[in-house]
Write an enzyme that holds these catalytic residues in place. Sequence first.
Site, PDB file in Angstrom:
ATOM      1  N   ARG A  38      18.055  38.411  59.799  1.00 15.84           N
ATOM      2  CA  ARG A  38      19.479  38.297  60.044  1.00 15.84           C
ATOM      3  C   ARG A  38      19.821  36.948  60.683  1.00 15.84           C
ATOM      4  NH1 ARG A  38      24.412  39.845  58.304  1.00 15.84           N
ATOM      5  NH2 ARG A  38      25.895  40.130  59.998  1.00 15.84           N
ATOM      6  N   SER A  49      31.465  37.297  48.342  1.00 18.21           N
ATOM      7  CA  SER A  49      30.019  37.174  48.373  1.00 18.21           C
ATOM      8  C   SER A  49      29.390  38.165  47.389  1.00 18.21           C
ATOM      9  CB  SER A  49      29.525  37.391  49.808  1.00 18.21           C
ATOM     10  OG  SER A  49      28.204  36.984  49.940  1.00 18.21           O
ATOM     11  N   HIS A  87      30.682  30.228  54.655  1.00 17.67           N
ATOM     12  CA  HIS A  87      30.723  31.394  53.782  1.00 17.67           C
ATOM     13  C   HIS A  87      31.494  32.553  54.416  1.00 17.67           C
ATOM     14  CE1 HIS A  87      29.452  33.952  50.551  1.00 17.67           C
ATOM     15  NE2 HIS A  87      28.772  34.752  51.336  1.00 17.67           N
ATOM     16  N   ASP A  88      31.385  32.688  55.719  1.00 15.51           N
ATOM     17  CA  ASP A  88      32.059  33.780  56.425  1.00 15.51           C
ATOM     18  C   ASP A  88      33.575  33.665  56.388  1.00 15.51           C
ATOM     19  OD1 ASP A  88      30.348  35.717  57.183  1.00 15.51           O
ATOM     20  OD2 ASP A  88      30.089  35.047  59.259  1.00 15.51           O
ATOM     21  N   ASP A 113      31.822  26.281  52.454  1.00 16.01           N
ATOM     22  CA  ASP A 113      30.818  27.291  52.107  1.00 16.01           C
ATOM     23  C   ASP A 113      29.659  26.605  51.390  1.00 16.01           C
ATOM     24  OD1 ASP A 113      29.339  29.420  51.134  1.00 16.01           O
ATOM     25  OD2 ASP A 113      31.049  30.482  50.274  1.00 16.01           O
TER      26      ASP A 113
END
Lengths: 383, 212
Positions: free
Chosen positions: A227, A158, A355-356, A322
């Site tokens: 967040r 990232s 993405h994680d 992602d």
Amino acid sequence: MFIERQSVGRVKPRQFIFGGQEAPLVLDSGRTLSPVELVYETYGEPNASRSNAILVCHALSGDAHAAGIHDPHDTRVGWWDPMIGPGKAFDTDRYWVICANVIGGCKGSTGPNSTNPDTGQPFGSDFPLITIGDMVTAQRHLVDHLGIERLFCVVGGSMGGFQALEWSLRYPERVHTVICIAAGAQLSTQGIAFNAVGRHAITSDPDWQGGHYYGTPGPLRGLTSARMVAHITYLSEISLNHKFGRRLQSADRLSYDIRNEFAVESYLNHQGTRFTERFDANSYIYITKAMDYFDIVRTYGPLKDAFAAVAARYLVISYTSDWLFPTAQSKEIVRALIANDRDVSFVDIDSPHGHDAFLIETKRLTQIATAFLDGSQRSQPLE
Amino acid sequence: MNSERRSVSYVNTLSQTDWDLITAIIPEGAHVLDLGCGDCSLLGALVARKKVRGRGVDIDGARLMGGMALGLPVYQGDLDEGLADFADNAYDYVILNQTLQVVKHPQVVLREMMRIGRYGIVGFPNFGHWSLRTGIFFGGRAPKSPALPFEWYNTPNIRVLTIKDFRAFCREERLKIESEHYLILNKWRRRLPARMAANLMAHIGLFVVARQ
């Protein structure tokens, strides 16, 4: 806490200060920072020639604590602990692994919550805007300080991937290999858009107080919302569905209450609230801005030209699910490198974790990174 | 089960001989792209023996780790989607060994290959082999052979072609055949008698082609 055999064990953050008045850090914006403090951790030992150093670059909400524990009572290990340690991908029996907090952050390196030497008060929103390039320049000072001529590898996912790419462009002779995970040559429009929502949530919280909230709890609600939105972008539709489905939070009947009804709502709330306990709202603003600014094309020209002068071996990794940094963005980098006949490998890992995945799918990542680093010793043996 | 295992190892033996042949064809220091490279063992051999500069492409990311461990640049990609990331004339040789028969769009793959490379090396199982012909004629079953050891329902070899078919394809695509090689009775041959009998006798055909 039980320390597994493959853990780096207890680690201590260290501090490095540079950029005194005679040589302040000149930022991409033209403004300066002086002095600059970096907090970093190291795992493993340097070899005689210090040619075995691996710099790990953290992502937006990460920090220098990448592996091990700080305190015997810690219940949590560093953010990339499965990847860093004896016998792991970044094998501390062979490599000297370094991770530093980015400038602009809130974990000790100079950032908006640091004291402004001009006023004696925290910078707040008087902190200068920083770029990924500025973060990398600061890291270069640390690398110089540690006596490392050439990093064996710079790796990051990232925003960490942004830094790894920037390293190879800004200091091509200082980097042997780059592992760029779930990143791209620039932040996409969609990425900027999500960051804008997050910043809006913070700055429209009255507790933000124009960025000068230190000494008060600060814009906790704004940061929570920021967040929550961001967290969604790190997951995928499949992983959200798999994790929560339409499950209700507490009852097996609908409560017809405005408050959290579904498990996913409660989860996001929890994630958001917990984030405010460990992150500073201004840092969130500054670091997301730095990501927004990241654009190799703007800084170095069309990708094909930008990557004409690089010398590193690259490994570019994307994840199929992602959608924040889709595979196509990683492939843009790969295409530019191939067009310049550079040494680049590309793998698109099949994963449902969005993405994680770079934090979750560590088994596959370990195999790939290990193979790549082993292969990279052929052109630059560790000695 | 037993016979299946034997035949698979026979195919592996065949590919070893492919490597020797391909290694002999490719000149020292050439720039090589291997499509369907698997774990890059062929490319690794080419680097070791011919000092080629190579890159491998395969759909299977797990197998590509073999290439990475050898220090080779690898690219995970689906040949059927084309090779847009590779520029025209970027390579001296593009290898497509034992891969043509498993792609969905052979024409796309071959055209991409000849766009990217000056020469193409194409190796494939010859469906015209007499045992396959007699097998289907007398046995009435979908053919199997050492080079095509699978059942109709699980074969990765979805494209069946013969040496003659490939020659015709080259004519239609205006590709110049630089050389033809046939694996007949465990030995690579290329001279005239073999050439006449190749479509009937060869288990594997290997062509070196170029743009006209």
